[in-house]
Design an enzyme around this catalytic site. Structure first.
Site, PDB file in Angstrom:
ATOM      1  N   HIS A   1       0.831  -1.211   0.000  1.00 46.27           N
ATOM      2  CA  HIS A   1       0.000   0.000   0.000  1.00 46.27           C
ATOM      3  C   HIS A   1       0.862   1.256   0.000  1.00 46.27           C
ATOM      4  O   HIS A   1       2.033   1.246   0.412  1.00 46.27           O
ATOM      5  CB  HIS A   1      -0.921   0.008   1.224  1.00 46.27           C
ATOM      6  CG  HIS A   1      -0.175   0.034   2.529  1.00 46.27           C
ATOM      7  ND1 HIS A   1       0.297   1.195   3.103  1.00 46.27           N
ATOM      8  CD2 HIS A   1       0.209  -0.972   3.352  1.00 46.27           C
ATOM      9  CE1 HIS A   1       0.917   0.915   4.225  1.00 46.27           C
ATOM     10  NE2 HIS A   1       0.889  -0.400   4.408  1.00 46.27           N
TER      11      HIS A   1
ATOM     12  N   GLU B   1      -1.569  -7.478   7.165  1.00 46.88           N
ATOM     13  CA  GLU B   1      -0.252  -7.280   7.746  1.00 46.88           C
ATOM     14  C   GLU B   1      -0.028  -8.244   8.914  1.00 46.88           C
ATOM     15  O   GLU B   1      -0.985  -8.720   9.539  1.00 46.88           O
ATOM     16  CB  GLU B   1      -0.094  -5.827   8.212  1.00 46.88           C
ATOM     17  CG  GLU B   1       1.284  -5.479   8.786  1.00 46.88           C
ATOM     18  CD  GLU B   1       2.435  -5.700   7.806  1.00 46.88           C
ATOM     19  OE1 GLU B   1       2.754  -6.878   7.528  1.00 46.88           O
ATOM     20  OE2 GLU B   1       3.020  -4.706   7.349  1.00 46.88           O
TER      21      GLU B   1
END
Length: 202
Positions: free
Chosen positions: A8, A82
């Site tokens: 990202h 994550e």
């Protein structure tokens, strides 16, 4: 399969300098949104046939411009999230190598039993990413783009690619908007064919 894993772009968590692995997590900053728009242009030439993101809002926002350019809908797969920071949540990113990433670094040498305190071990991390990727394969996608996270991309790639270079963790870490392309399959294994750790996205 040719799998493109994209980190990202800049989130509010990155801008704060603190580790934030919560779900759904922080949104992109204005800079991060501009980076996502630029990233979509740079990825235009790829023939993506599927777009995926983790269940964290920053990956979905990063992927939206690219998915739109390729006329794709983003499929959310929690397994691409994550690595949970556990007791290191909210600590400085600058100190990650001596804290949050201590156990994941051990995973690279085969110690998958190493656990981040208050979080997961290497077996759990690898299995959940593998399961999400198997879902992508079952969809029939041969050239998916997957919007994920720096730690997830680096450690999964290094744990699973036959030609992985763990030295890149320090020499060329995955910065915002960076990407890795792997060729292979869940059954036959993976090989890294492109690693762009530091893209020029402004």
């Amino acid at each position: 399969m040719f799998v493109t894993l994209v980190r990202h772009t800049e989130s509010a968590g990155n801008a704060s300098g603190l580790i934030d692995t919560s779900v759904p997590g922080p949104h992109l900053t204005a800079r991060g949104q501009a980076q996502a728009d630029k990233l979509a242009v740079e990825l235009t030439g790829n023939k993506f046939d599927g777009a995926y993101a983790s269940n964290m809002v920053r990956t979905q926002q990063t992927g939206a411009p690219t998915a739109t350019r390729h006329h794709l809908a983003i499929n959310v797969q929690p397994g691409f999230r994550e690595i949970e920071a556990g007791i290191y949540e909210g600590t400085p990113e600058a100190a990650a190598m001596g804290g949050y990433l201590t156990a994941p670094i051990k995973w690279l040498s085969g110690d998958l039993n190493a656990r981040i305190p208050g979080s997961i071990d290497g077996h759990e991390f690898d299995a959940r990413f593998d399961q999400a990727l198997a879902t992508v394969q079952r969809s029939g996608s041969k050239r998916p783009v997957i919007f994920s996270h720096g730690g997830t991309i680096m450690f999964w790639s290094m744990m699973n690619a036959s030609n992985a270079d763990p030295g890149k963790l320090r020499s060329d870490p995955m910065r915002n908007g960076g990407h890795v392309v792997l060729k292979g399959s869940p059954k036959k294994g993976w090989k890294i064919i492109e690693w762009v750790g530091n893209p020029d996205l402004g």
